[in-house]
Design an enzyme around this catalytic site. Structure first.
Site, PDB file in Angstrom:
ATOM      1  N   HIS A 110       2.512  -4.650 -69.357  1.00 37.54           N
ATOM      2  CA  HIS A 110       2.041  -4.033 -70.313  1.00 37.54           C
ATOM      3  C   HIS A 110       2.641  -3.285 -71.125  1.00 37.54           C
ATOM      4  O   HIS A 110       1.231  -2.372 -71.181  1.00 37.54           O
ATOM      5  CB  HIS A 110      -0.245  -4.126 -69.288  1.00 37.54           C
ATOM      6  CG  HIS A 110      -0.325  -5.109 -70.036  1.00 37.54           C
ATOM      7  ND1 HIS A 110      -1.238  -5.977 -70.140  1.00 37.54           N
ATOM      8  CD2 HIS A 110      -1.405  -4.207 -71.123  1.00 37.54           C
ATOM      9  CE1 HIS A 110      -2.417  -5.864 -71.206  1.00 37.54           C
ATOM     10  NE2 HIS A 110      -2.373  -5.261 -71.643  1.00 37.54           N
TER      11      HIS A 110
ATOM     12  N   GLU B 236      -6.492 -13.421 -71.812  1.00 38.54           N
ATOM     13  CA  GLU B 236      -7.730 -12.515 -71.775  1.00 38.54           C
ATOM     14  C   GLU B 236      -8.902 -13.619 -72.940  1.00 38.54           C
ATOM     15  O   GLU B 236      -8.660 -13.935 -73.940  1.00 38.54           O
ATOM     16  CB  GLU B 236      -6.861 -11.439 -72.573  1.00 38.54           C
ATOM     17  CG  GLU B 236      -5.831 -10.460 -71.027  1.00 38.54           C
ATOM     18  CD  GLU B 236      -5.558  -9.317 -72.267  1.00 38.54           C
ATOM     19  OE1 GLU B 236      -6.247  -8.716 -73.584  1.00 38.54           O
ATOM     20  OE2 GLU B 236      -4.508  -8.908 -72.161  1.00 38.54           O
TER      21      GLU B 236
ATOM     22  N   ARG C 101      -6.708 -10.352 -62.847  1.00 37.30           N
ATOM     23  CA  ARG C 101      -5.233  -9.663 -63.713  1.00 37.30           C
ATOM     24  C   ARG C 101      -4.646  -7.957 -63.893  1.00 37.30           C
ATOM     25  O   ARG C 101      -5.602  -7.655 -64.306  1.00 37.30           O
ATOM     26  CB  ARG C 101      -5.338 -10.157 -64.657  1.00 37.30           C
ATOM     27  CG  ARG C 101      -4.259 -10.624 -65.631  1.00 37.30           C
ATOM     28  CD  ARG C 101      -3.940 -11.542 -66.334  1.00 37.30           C
ATOM     29  NE  ARG C 101      -2.554 -10.580 -67.479  1.00 37.30           N
ATOM     30  CZ  ARG C 101      -2.549 -10.481 -68.592  1.00 37.30           C
ATOM     31  NH1 ARG C 101      -3.965 -10.289 -69.602  1.00 37.30           N
ATOM     32  NH2 ARG C 101      -1.587 -10.183 -69.851  1.00 37.30           N
TER      33      ARG C 101
ATOM     34  N   ASN D  27      -3.467 -14.885 -74.081  1.00 35.60           N
ATOM     35  CA  ASN D  27      -4.638 -14.274 -74.714  1.00 35.60           C
ATOM     36  C   ASN D  27      -5.901 -14.425 -76.060  1.00 35.60           C
ATOM     37  O   ASN D  27      -4.941 -14.929 -77.518  1.00 35.60           O
ATOM     38  CB  ASN D  27      -4.330 -12.590 -74.829  1.00 35.60           C
ATOM     39  CG  ASN D  27      -3.646 -12.014 -73.392  1.00 35.60           C
ATOM     40  OD1 ASN D  27      -3.765 -12.789 -72.371  1.00 35.60           O
ATOM     41  ND2 ASN D  27      -3.228 -10.856 -73.806  1.00 35.60           N
TER      42      ASN D  27
ATOM     43  N   TYR E 273      -8.334 -13.709 -78.726  1.00 36.42           N
ATOM     44  CA  TYR E 273      -9.624 -13.010 -79.275  1.00 36.42           C
ATOM     45  C   TYR E 273     -10.069 -13.999 -80.848  1.00 36.42           C
ATOM     46  O   TYR E 273     -10.735 -13.811 -80.841  1.00 36.42           O
ATOM     47  CB  TYR E 273      -9.056 -11.930 -79.782  1.00 36.42           C
ATOM     48  CG  TYR E 273      -9.476 -10.948 -78.290  1.00 36.42           C
ATOM     49  CD1 TYR E 273      -9.897 -10.363 -77.735  1.00 36.42           C
ATOM     50  CD2 TYR E 273      -7.719 -10.849 -77.756  1.00 36.42           C
ATOM     51  CE1 TYR E 273     -10.323  -9.493 -76.418  1.00 36.42           C
ATOM     52  CE2 TYR E 273      -7.652 -10.426 -76.262  1.00 36.42           C
ATOM     53  CZ  TYR E 273      -8.349  -9.584 -76.028  1.00 36.42           C
ATOM     54  OH  TYR E 273      -8.583  -8.543 -75.027  1.00 36.42           O
TER      55      TYR E 273
ATOM     56  N   GLU F 167       1.706 -10.289 -73.912  1.00 35.71           N
ATOM     57  CA  GLU F 167       1.769 -10.144 -75.791  1.00 35.71           C
ATOM     58  C   GLU F 167       3.279  -9.605 -76.314  1.00 35.71           C
ATOM     59  O   GLU F 167       2.777  -8.234 -77.343  1.00 35.71           O
ATOM     60  CB  GLU F 167       0.584  -9.458 -75.524  1.00 35.71           C
ATOM     61  CG  GLU F 167      -1.170  -9.938 -75.429  1.00 35.71           C
ATOM     62  CD  GLU F 167      -1.492  -9.437 -76.213  1.00 35.71           C
ATOM     63  OE1 GLU F 167      -1.968  -8.109 -76.307  1.00 35.71           O
ATOM     64  OE2 GLU F 167      -2.952  -9.927 -76.412  1.00 35.71           O
TER      65      GLU F 167
HETATM   66  C1  GBH Z   1      -5.507  -6.880 -75.760  1.00 34.92           C
HETATM   67  O1  GBH Z   1      -4.160  -7.229 -77.838  1.00 34.92           O
HETATM   68  C2  GBH Z   1      -4.454  -5.978 -75.126  1.00 34.92           C
HETATM   69  O2  GBH Z   1      -2.979  -6.982 -74.047  1.00 34.92           O
HETATM   70  C3  GBH Z   1      -5.466  -5.559 -74.220  1.00 34.92           C
HETATM   71  O3  GBH Z   1      -4.494  -4.410 -73.623  1.00 34.92           O
HETATM   72  C4  GBH Z   1      -6.441  -4.500 -75.082  1.00 34.92           C
HETATM   73  O4  GBH Z   1      -7.049  -3.699 -74.437  1.00 34.92           O
HETATM   74  C5  GBH Z   1      -6.984  -6.068 -75.990  1.00 34.92           C
HETATM   75  O5  GBH Z   1      -7.004  -6.727 -76.202  1.00 34.92           O
HETATM   76  C6  GBH Z   1      -8.082  -5.453 -76.315  1.00 34.92           C
HETATM   77  O6  GBH Z   1      -7.630  -4.861 -77.789  1.00 34.92           O
HETATM   78  O7  GBH Z   1      -4.844  -2.863 -85.162  1.00 34.92           O
HETATM   79  O8  GBH Z   1      -6.304  -3.471 -86.549  1.00 34.92           O
HETATM   80  O9  GBH Z   1      -3.115  -3.483 -85.845  1.00 34.92           O
HETATM   81  C7  GBH Z   1      -5.852  -7.687 -78.764  1.00 34.92           C
HETATM   82  C8  GBH Z   1      -4.394  -8.377 -79.569  1.00 34.92           C
HETATM   83  C9  GBH Z   1      -3.502  -6.999 -81.302  1.00 34.92           C
HETATM   84  C10 GBH Z   1      -5.503  -6.652 -80.645  1.00 34.92           C
HETATM   85  C11 GBH Z   1      -2.960  -5.955 -81.950  1.00 34.92           C
HETATM   86  C12 GBH Z   1      -5.282  -5.803 -82.200  1.00 34.92           C
HETATM   87  C13 GBH Z   1      -3.985  -4.472 -83.101  1.00 34.92           C
HETATM   88  C14 GBH Z   1      -5.150  -4.726 -84.699  1.00 34.92           C
HETATM   89  N1  GBH Z   1      -4.044  -6.991 -80.384  1.00 34.92           N
HETATM   90  N2  GBH Z   1      -4.388  -5.733 -82.823  1.00 34.92           N
HETATM   91  S1  GBH Z   1      -4.661  -3.272 -85.865  1.00 34.92           S
END
Ligand code: GBH
Length: 488
Positions: A160, A394, A116, A334, A336, A206
């Site tokens: 993106h 993701e 991807r 995605n 996490y 996202e």
């Molecule tokens: C993804 O975002 C992205 O699609 C990707 O590009 C990125 O590299 C990857 O995850 C890892 O981060 O700064 O404390 O306010 C994941 C979702 C939403 C996670 C925003 C980080 C910011 C938190 N992201 N969040 S903060």
């Protein structure tokens, strides 16, 4: 004192003496193993499960001034003092633009069957609209051909986060409907030219990140903190752009092309797996994702969302809702971190339980560890909207990643993270939840947005001085997962 078996049995209170099946460890039967355990304790995935890895254009490509690429809001933002850690930019990043063949060789060695990646809009249309730059699409043509030559299926994301700067200057970016329309046109143009080889397109990556962080919190490009009404309108134009892109792709792509999204929705996990908490988590999933996933799936904003926004609610035509909810072939999520939810007997039907201060996280502060998210995310999407084709677009984590004396990174924490998350993904597939594939974020360390190069998410360690890539322990782990199609 020596215990006989008879004594032991008396202590634990079992009367099943003499029986061959007596469980000397206690009176309770053993807990069942995590779902779908095959004979021999193997936690296997369905045949043909699509293992992959993921990256995004601005995070890996570099070559920001090459072959006619136009500037983007991330070039501007990262070059603005104080916006990224150590003033990091994506000027060079992983130099993937020049090293993509080597990077595809890394994928081949891992055994991934899909990749991807994202297409940089401003390589194709340097100012977002107008005349295309043929050299821009050339790069993606070469990338796609090299992937296919190596037996790796290309999954392309059209946006993106690297919006052409010209659209920000002219329209205020996603604040304007003109940007939604420009995005639709760009999507159709790319789809027409790549869909002979690219069979899966994601429109937008996202909403929940770039709109919220870029236009409300101001910590991502374009760094704005819009007042609520204008901000809600921006949210609306982002989902409208998605819908217009779906329509353009349908009109221009080869028949067998599949279209979806990659959204980091709130992943609502029941605090305890009882029917009432599970139901509360499903309802929370609908309501907490109202402005993006829910309106895309249901073709309307929830009444709770509209009521909460009041006079600041988005303004739109009814036809917009139809566009936004254009049918999709699949949904990418995605995943996490978990959002824990409990049933509280309220009219709303749920309450979010914040993480206690001691909740464990990975190197990124926000990355709380909740492996069950990989079960409940797909469960909720399937249950609420009857989605029959789901991808985990993701999943992965940051860790400190310090090379050992032999040059290798022994990232046991990432392996722990992945093993536990994948166990819950396996539980999902063995329960019949239709997850078809998994894209690990990320193939290699890269530009982590506002965090610059301080948080590493890769399976491959990147030495940014030399651009050397070295597989971490987690790459060895993932290779085994793929080869055996099971959690190892
Ligand atoms: C993804 O975002 C992205 O699609 C990707 O590009 C990125 O590299 C990857 O995850 C890892 O981060 O700064 O404390 O306010 C994941 C979702 C939403 C996670 C925003 C980080 C910011 C938190 N992201 N969040 S903060």
């Amino acid at each position: 004192m020596k215990f006989s078996r008879r004594d032991f049995a008396k202590i634990v209170g079992t009367a099943a003496l003499g029986s061959a099946t007596v469980n000397v460890a206690g009176a309770e039967p053993p807990l069942p193993a995590i779902g779908g355990t095959a004979a021999g304790g193997q936690r296997t995935f369905p045949d043909g499960f699509l293992w992959g890895s993921a990256t995004a254009s601005y995070q890996v490509e570099g070559a920001v001034k090459e072959d006619g690429r136009g500037p983007t809001i991330w070039d501007t933002f990262s070059h603005t003092p104080g916006k990224t850690v150590n003033g990091a930019t994506g000027d060079v990043a992983d130099d993937h633009y020049h090293r993509f063949k080597g990077d595809i060789a890394l994928m081949k060695a891992l055994g991934v069957r899909s990749y991807r990646f994202s297409i940089a809009w401003s390589r194709v249309f340097p100012t977002g609209t107008g005349s295309p730059n043929p050299k821009g699409l050339d790069f993606y043509n070469k990338l796609v051909d090299e992937l296919l030559k190596n037996g790796i299926q290309p999954f392309a994301t059209l946006y993106h986060w690297d919006l052409p700067q010209a659209l920000q200057d002219k329209n205020g970016g996603w604040e304007s409907r003109d940007t939604s329309e420009a995005f639709g046109n760009y999507a159709g143009y790319v789809g027409e030219r790549l869909s002979d080889r690219v069979k899966h397109f994601f429109t937008i990556n996202e909403f929940g990140a770039f709109v919220e962080l870029g236009y409300n919190l101001g910590i991502h490009a374009p760094g704005l903190k819009l007042p609520k009404g204008r901000f809600n309108q921006t949210r609306h134009h982002a989902v409208l752009g998605h819908g217009l892109a779906v329509q353009a792709l349908r009109a221009k792509c080869k028949q067998d092309t599949k279209i979806g999204i990659a959204e980091n929705m709130a992943i609502c996990v029941p605090v305890i797996e009882t029917p009432e908490h599970i139901k509360a988590a499903e309802e929370a999933c609908r309501q907490l994702n109202a402005q993006y996933m829910t309106v895309i799936q249901e073709g309307k904003y929830t009444k709770e969302y509209l009521a909460a926004q009041g006079a600041d609610a988005p303004k739109f035509m009814d036809a917009d809702l139809k566009t936004i909810s254009s049918p999709l072939d699949f949904v990418g999520i995605n995943i996490y971190t978990p959002t824990y939810v409990r049933a509280d007997g309220s009219k709303k039907g749920f309450q979010v339980v914040p993480h206690p201060a001691t909740f464990p996280h990975m190197a990124s502060q926000w990355l709380s560890i909740g492996p069950e998210a990989l079960y409940w995310g797909p469960h909720n999407v399937n249950k609420l909207w009857n989605v029959k084709e789901i991808y985990i677009t993701e999943n992965g984590c940051s860790s400190s990643d310090i090379p050992a004396a032999d040059g290798k990174v022994y990232d046991t924490d990432r392996v722990m993270f992945l093993r536990n998350y994948l166990s819950h993904l396996q539980r999902a597939t063995s329960d019949g939840i239709p997850v078809k594939g998994y894209f690990l974020w990320s193939l290699m360390d890269n530009f982590e947005w506002a965090d610059g190069y301080t948080n590493r998410f890769g399976l491959h360690y990147v030495d940014y001085e030399t651009q050397k890539r070295t597989p971490k322990l987690s790459a060895d782990f993932y290779k085994q997962v793929i080869a055996r199609n099971m959690v190892v």
